[in-house]
Design a protein around this motif. Structure first.
Motif, PDB file in Angstrom:
ATOM      1  N   UNK A  10       0.820  -1.206   0.000  1.00 49.41           N
ATOM      2  CA  UNK A  10       0.000   0.000   0.000  1.00 49.41           C
ATOM      3  C   UNK A  10       0.853   1.254   0.000  1.00 49.41           C
ATOM      4  N   UNK A  11       1.887   1.302   0.818  1.00 53.60           N
ATOM      5  CA  UNK A  11       2.777   2.450   0.891  1.00 53.60           C
ATOM      6  C   UNK A  11       4.220   1.965   0.737  1.00 53.60           C
ATOM      7  N   UNK A 100      11.578   8.241  -7.036  1.00 56.44           N
ATOM      8  CA  UNK A 100      10.847   7.825  -8.238  1.00 56.44           C
ATOM      9  C   UNK A 100       9.882   8.923  -8.680  1.00 56.44           C
ATOM     10  N   UNK A 101       9.172   9.505  -7.717  1.00 60.45           N
ATOM     11  CA  UNK A 101       8.250  10.593  -8.039  1.00 60.45           C
ATOM     12  C   UNK A 101       9.000  11.811  -8.563  1.00 60.45           C
ATOM     13  N   UNK A 102      10.166  12.094  -7.970  1.00 56.68           N
ATOM     14  CA  UNK A 102      10.967  13.232  -8.423  1.00 56.68           C
ATOM     15  C   UNK A 102      11.461  13.014  -9.842  1.00 56.68           C
ATOM     16  N   UNK A 167       1.435   9.957  -5.351  1.00 52.99           N
ATOM     17  CA  UNK A 167       1.739   9.854  -3.922  1.00 52.99           C
ATOM     18  C   UNK A 167       0.536   9.362  -3.119  1.00 52.99           C
ATOM     19  N   UNK A 168      -0.665   9.660  -3.589  1.00 52.01           N
ATOM     20  CA  UNK A 168      -1.875   9.304  -2.848  1.00 52.01           C
ATOM     21  C   UNK A 168      -2.401   7.917  -3.191  1.00 52.01           C
ATOM     22  N   UNK A 169      -1.947   7.354  -4.313  1.00 48.80           N
ATOM     23  CA  UNK A 169      -2.485   6.064  -4.737  1.00 48.80           C
ATOM     24  C   UNK A 169      -2.015   4.944  -3.822  1.00 48.80           C
ATOM     25  N   UNK A 191      -1.059   0.850  -9.615  1.00 44.33           N
ATOM     26  CA  UNK A 191      -2.003   1.285  -8.588  1.00 44.33           C
ATOM     27  C   UNK A 191      -3.270   0.443  -8.616  1.00 44.33           C
ATOM     28  N   UNK A 192      -3.867   0.262  -7.441  1.00 44.86           N
ATOM     29  CA  UNK A 192      -5.133  -0.458  -7.365  1.00 44.86           C
ATOM     30  C   UNK A 192      -6.284   0.486  -7.039  1.00 44.86           C
ATOM     31  N   UNK A 193      -6.050   1.802  -7.185  1.00 41.19           N
ATOM     32  CA  UNK A 193      -7.105   2.790  -6.976  1.00 41.19           C
ATOM     33  C   UNK A 193      -7.863   3.013  -8.292  1.00 41.19           C
ATOM     34  N   UNK A 194      -8.926   3.805  -8.215  1.00 44.49           N
ATOM     35  CA  UNK A 194      -9.650   4.177  -9.424  1.00 44.49           C
ATOM     36  C   UNK A 194      -8.825   5.233 -10.165  1.00 44.49           C
TER      37      UNK A 194
END
Length: 315
Positions: A10-11, A100-102, A167-169, A191-194
């Motif tokens: 998850x994180x 990775x995000x950067x 970052x929120x997914x 990601x497993x979010x919508x």
């Protein structure tokens, strides 16, 4: 998937970059041309910056935009290649989540900024050819600085939602990225979010940016061609159009590989994944490598300054 496994992903604190899956045994050999391209890009773009800074006669809008392009190319190539080489040479596949995000932000932001700089360069050539007597009054130094700032702000504003969303997914599928660098589309797939809204946004940004920029560039060159055909002699037309040749070559070097990469991804089900990843890497390294070569070879002022510099060194 069990709850424990879901909680583990998850994180994630790190992701795993695979490099070029399917060509692991050839990573060292692939790194040789990649490293050479990066070395040429760094050396060439720093040389352009050095020459323009040292030569007062090059302190003009056209060369200021060339310097902006050189800085953007350095950021673009440096955002991906050092980590890629560490994968190829040392099997250092782990990358921190924030890193990775950067990387993703600077990669996509640099691409958008570079496209904006090409629009600015087309506008500069339009003013220089269609309104030559007003060129120095229209494109003053503070105007050039504002145009460059606008290109950077546009890139930052359009791309900033990418890492903020990522970052929120929650990531409950895997922490393995089958690529050599962090792409927004790769993060979407993990990601497993919508992700429907994010997916539409990530598709619309490059489409709108590239589409609108190409329209502005096309309009500028239509006006330039009209002005050229109104000139009385072929020599005058050739000489005026010659001032646009470097920009056109650099423009094609940037957009043609991007278009090829987009087409290949459209037919990704018929193309081996390692071919897509190779093309994606070459696309991001080719323009930073070739732009300084183009401006060094086709721009008389830069070429002459280079020759003077090296002849002075020999004496």
């Amino acid at each position: 998937m069990s709850d424990s496994n879901t909680a583990n992903f998850t994180n994630p604190s790190t992701f795993i970059l695979l490099g070029i899956p399917g060509l692991e045994e050839a990573h060292v050999w692939i790194s040789i041309p990649f490293c050479a391209m990066y070395a040429i890009a760094v050396l060439g773009n720093f040389t352009i910056l050095f020459i323009v800074k040292r030569e007062p006669s090059l302190h003009k809008p056209m060369y200021y935009f060339v310097c902006m392009l050189a800085i953007t190319d350095l950021v673009l190539s440096t955002s991906i290649l050092p980590k890629t080489l560490s994968i190829f040479w040392f099997s250092s596949r782990e990358i921190d989540f924030n890193a990775c995000l950067t990387q993703m932000f600077f990669l996509h932001c640099s691409t958008v900024v570079e496209s904006g700089i090409f629009v600015a360069m087309a506008f500069d050539r339009y003013v220089a050819i269609c309104h030559p007597l007003r060129h120095s009054t229209i494109l003053r130094n503070h105007v050039v600085a504002k145009i460059g700032l606008a290109a950077v702000l546009r890139g930052g504003i359009l791309v900033l939602p990418y890492p903020l969303q990522a970052r929120k997914w929650p990531y409950c599928r895997t922490s393995i990225i089958p690529h050599s660098y962090c792409r927004h589309t790769a993060m979407l797939m993990m990601s497993c979010a919508d992700i429907h809204a994010s997916s539409y946004f990530s598709l619309s940004v490059p489409f709108l940016v590239t589409g609108l920029d190409l329209v502005f560039i096309a309009v500028s060159y239509c006006q330039i061609l009209r002005a050229l055909f109104s000139l009385p002699t072929k020599e005058a037309r050739f000489k005026s159009f010659g001032t646009c040749s470097s920009h056109l070559c650099a423009f094609l070097v940037f957009y043609i590989p991007e278009a090829l990469s987009s087409v290949m991804h459209r037919f990704r089900h018929h193309v081996p994944p390692h071919v897509l990843i190779l093309i994606a890497n070459v696309h991001l390294l080719a323009s930073p490598m070739l732009h300084p070569v183009i401006y060094g070879m086709r721009t008389k002022q830069i070429r002459n300054r280079l020759q003077q510099f090296f002849s002075h060194k020999r004496t």
